[in-house]
Design a protein around this motif. Structure first.
Motif, mmCIF file in Angstrom:
data_model
loop_
_atom_site.group_PDB
_atom_site.id
_atom_site.type_symbol
_atom_site.label_atom_id
_atom_site.label_comp_id
_atom_site.label_asym_id
_atom_site.label_seq_id
_atom_site.Cartn_x
_atom_site.Cartn_y
_atom_site.Cartn_z
ATOM 1 N N THR A 68 0.705 -1.215 -0.044
ATOM 2 C CA THR A 68 -0.019 -0.045 0.067
ATOM 3 C C THR A 68 0.799 1.319 -0.020
ATOM 4 N N ASN A 123 1.207 3.757 -3.007
ATOM 5 C CA ASN A 123 1.022 5.520 -2.415
ATOM 6 C C ASN A 123 2.168 6.445 -2.595
ATOM 7 N N THR A 183 -3.655 -5.546 -1.442
ATOM 8 C CA THR A 183 -2.862 -4.661 -0.426
ATOM 9 C C THR A 183 -3.749 -3.947 0.430
ATOM 10 N N GLY A 184 -5.088 -3.739 0.127
ATOM 11 C CA GLY A 184 -5.705 -2.896 1.198
ATOM 12 C C GLY A 184 -6.200 -3.886 2.510
ATOM 13 N N THR A 227 -3.040 -3.907 4.896
ATOM 14 C CA THR A 227 -2.987 -2.788 5.530
ATOM 15 C C THR A 227 -3.912 -2.306 6.705
ATOM 16 N N THR A 281 -5.331 2.357 -7.777
ATOM 17 C CA THR A 281 -5.209 1.677 -6.603
ATOM 18 C C THR A 281 -4.643 2.703 -5.469
ATOM 19 N N SER A 303 -7.432 3.275 -2.332
ATOM 20 C CA SER A 303 -6.847 2.430 -1.394
ATOM 21 C C SER A 303 -7.095 2.888 0.121
#
Lengths: 281, 277
Positions: A9, A13, B88-89, B92, B147, B151
């Motif tokens: 993530t 980002n 991925t979310g 996390t 994403t 996300s």
């Protein structure tokens, strides 16, 4: 060990948002056409913006937009949500229909309003004009273009607020409602003294988000008028987009983006404080 | 139980709700109605019932907007984004919900802050950077952008699902000798799968409908998304509003059917996260 879980993530980002955002801030102090080497020019971009009539027009339009969206859709959403609470029967049906515009692509909503409602040739406006009541196309008049766009966004947006407020209203303690009812409260009294105070945190949050989103508005303006006619419906985000990709003045675009972000940042500070309270509970 | 006893209030309430209902449905009705009409009849009146049903509007819209290709692009883009955001979310969200690391607060605030950043703040360097790397017209590259943008929302929503799982479940699995990864993948993920499904639906909807990034990064005719292809069709290639509305209906219909079938998931996912505040 669990640190590794965050890597995907955060990596995406940082690469997509953080680094380019840092570069944008740097570019705001440069002249750059997107191809050659950026040239550092200090505050010149910002000085040019301050002297630019279109920039002030765009900023003013963002402020008008914020004022419209802080009042009209929030009032509509609150009223409709309260009425759904009174009606009870059918409320989930109303909720689904009011929410429907939110799931339609902005490009499609924009074209339906443009062609089927505002157009003097193929739209309802044209039909009414031919019937003897002249209705000008709001999108082609400098004095009304921004409001014409705002109506489309209102149609698209207010139902979302209504659903959020309805969900919040249903969490207002039944005893308070019951007590007010037994005392014979009218609709307005119920709203003013029981329901609105009961959902104040939700209203505050939605107002903060409205301010942030109002400075980001792009799709409807870009599709319906491209900021025209004569920049009358220009907003900061379309100004930045056009500067970067049409005029290749990326430094100027970056400076506008920084200005948008400053407005967002001030509001975000408030927003994060509110969220922090929730996390601590 | 009723909120207010008065009968007039009751009647007025339903009248007002019905008027709002009409305002909401009117443009959608115009869309459907005119998708079936010849252009000449739309010019006479957008409100009239079709004199002849022009089903070939849909055929021409399909061909002119190249929906065979562009819909596939949109579907691929949505599918890639869903997989990336959900995988991925959920990792996390799990770590942040369970406060597995000391810096969970900073990470959470950082993610919240990026949701409020304007796209223009990172769009321009990203575009010229991608252009240098040859990533324009690359569907996978765009799904990475989506994403990054979506996300934080997904993490915040999934976080609430992880929070609802009792801690004892995790502890029991650890005592039984499961590794941390097994606790996450074998115990937690199956429990929060309804949340992941909700996130998948909403992310799929967002990327299907997205305009600004798609129109900037996917420009070659064989790489356009359905929505951008519709935008170009209606802006440049035709002024036949019957055909344009038919193209609109082709894009919107699957979305509306899915929305009505799974309304609770959509509404709770899109609106639910904001109520707790």
């Amino acid at each position: 060990m669990h640190r590794l879980y965050l890597i995907p993530t955060l990596l995406i980002n940082v690469v997509i948002i953080f680094i380019p955002a840092a570069l944008t801030i740097a570019l705001a102090f440069c002249r750059w056409d997107g191809i050659g080497m950026p040239v550092f020019i200090g505050l010149a971009n910002f000085r040019q913006l301050l002297a630019d009539r279109v920039f002030w027009m765009a900023l003013g339009n963002n402020v008008i937009w914020t004022a419209i969206f802080l009042t009209v859709p929030i009032a509509m959403g609150l009223l409709a949500a309260t009425m759904m609470l009174i009606a009870r029967r059918g409320s989930s049906f109303f909720q689904v229909v009011y929410f429907l515009p939110m799931v339609i692509a902005t490009a499609i909503t924009a074209r339906v309003w443009q062609g089927m409602i505002y157009s003097p040739l193929t739209g309802i406006a044209g039909l009414v004009t031919r019937a003897g009541f002249p209705v000008p196309n709001p999108l082609t008049q400098p004095s009304t273009a921004l409001y014409g766009i705002a109506i489309v966004d209102l149609w698209h947006w207010w139902g979302f607020l209504c659903v959020i407020f309805f969900a919040a209203l249903r969490q207002v303690p039944q005893e308070q409602i019951e007590a007010a009812r037994i005392e014979g409260a009218s609709f307005w009294q119920m709203l003013r003294y029981v329901l609105l105070p009961g959902i104040r945190p939700t209203i505050t949050l939605m107002m903060i988000m409205t301010i942030i989103w109002s400075f980001l508005v792009f799709d409807f303006v870009y599709i319906l008028t491209q900021g025209g006619p004569a920049f009358s419906s220009e907003v900061l985000s379309t100004l930045a987009y056009r500067s970067a990709f049409y005029d290749l003045a990326v430094g100027k675009a970056a400076a506008v983006a920084v200005v948008i972000s400053l407005f967002g940042l001030a509001t975000t500070a408030v927003y994060i404080r509110l969220q922090a309270k929730e996390f601590d509970q | 139980m009723r909120l207010i006893e008065s009968r007039t209030t009751f009647v007025l309430t339903y009248t007002a709700l019905a008027i709002l209902l009409l305002i909401t449905l009117f443009p959608i009705a115009l869309l459907v109605l005119n998708s079936l009409k010849p252009a000449t009849q739309i010019v006479q009146s957008p409100l009239a019932w079709p004199e002849v049903y022009r089903w070939d509007n849909f055929v021409r819209a399909w061909n002119d907007a190249r929906f065979g290709t562009t819909m596939l692009n949109s579907a691929m883009l949505a599918a890639l984004t869903i997989v990336l955001v959900c995988s991925t979310g959920s990792l996390t969200a799990y770590v942040l919900a369970r406060r597995k690391i000391k810096s969970w607060k900073i990470v959470t605030f950082y993610l919240l802050a990026t949701t409020t950043a304007p796209i223009q703040l990172f769009l321009f360097p990203l575009y010229f950077g991608f252009a240098k790397l040859g990533l324009i017209n690359n569907v996978f590259a765009v799904s990475l952008i989506y994403t990054a943008i979506y996300s934080p929302f997904a993490v915040m929503l999934l976080r609430t699902y992880f929070l609802a799982v009792p801690k004892e479940l995790e502890e029991a699995a650890l005592i039984d000798g499961a590794t941390h990864w097994q606790v996450f993948s074998k115990v937690m993920l199956p429990i929060v799968s309804p949340g992941i499904l909700t996130v998948a639906l909403i992310i799929g909807l967002y990327s299907w409908n997205e305009f600004l990034v798609a129109t900037t990064f996917l420009q070659r005719t064989d790489r356009l998304t359905a929505v951008v292809s519709f935008f170009l069709l209606s802006g440049q290639y035709t002024s036949d509003w019957g055909e344009i509305m038919a193209a609109a209906l082709i894009i919107v219909l699957p979305v509306i059917v899915l929305f009505i079938a799974l309304q609770r998931r959509f509404i709770e996912g899109m609106a639910g996260g904001s109520v707790k505040g």
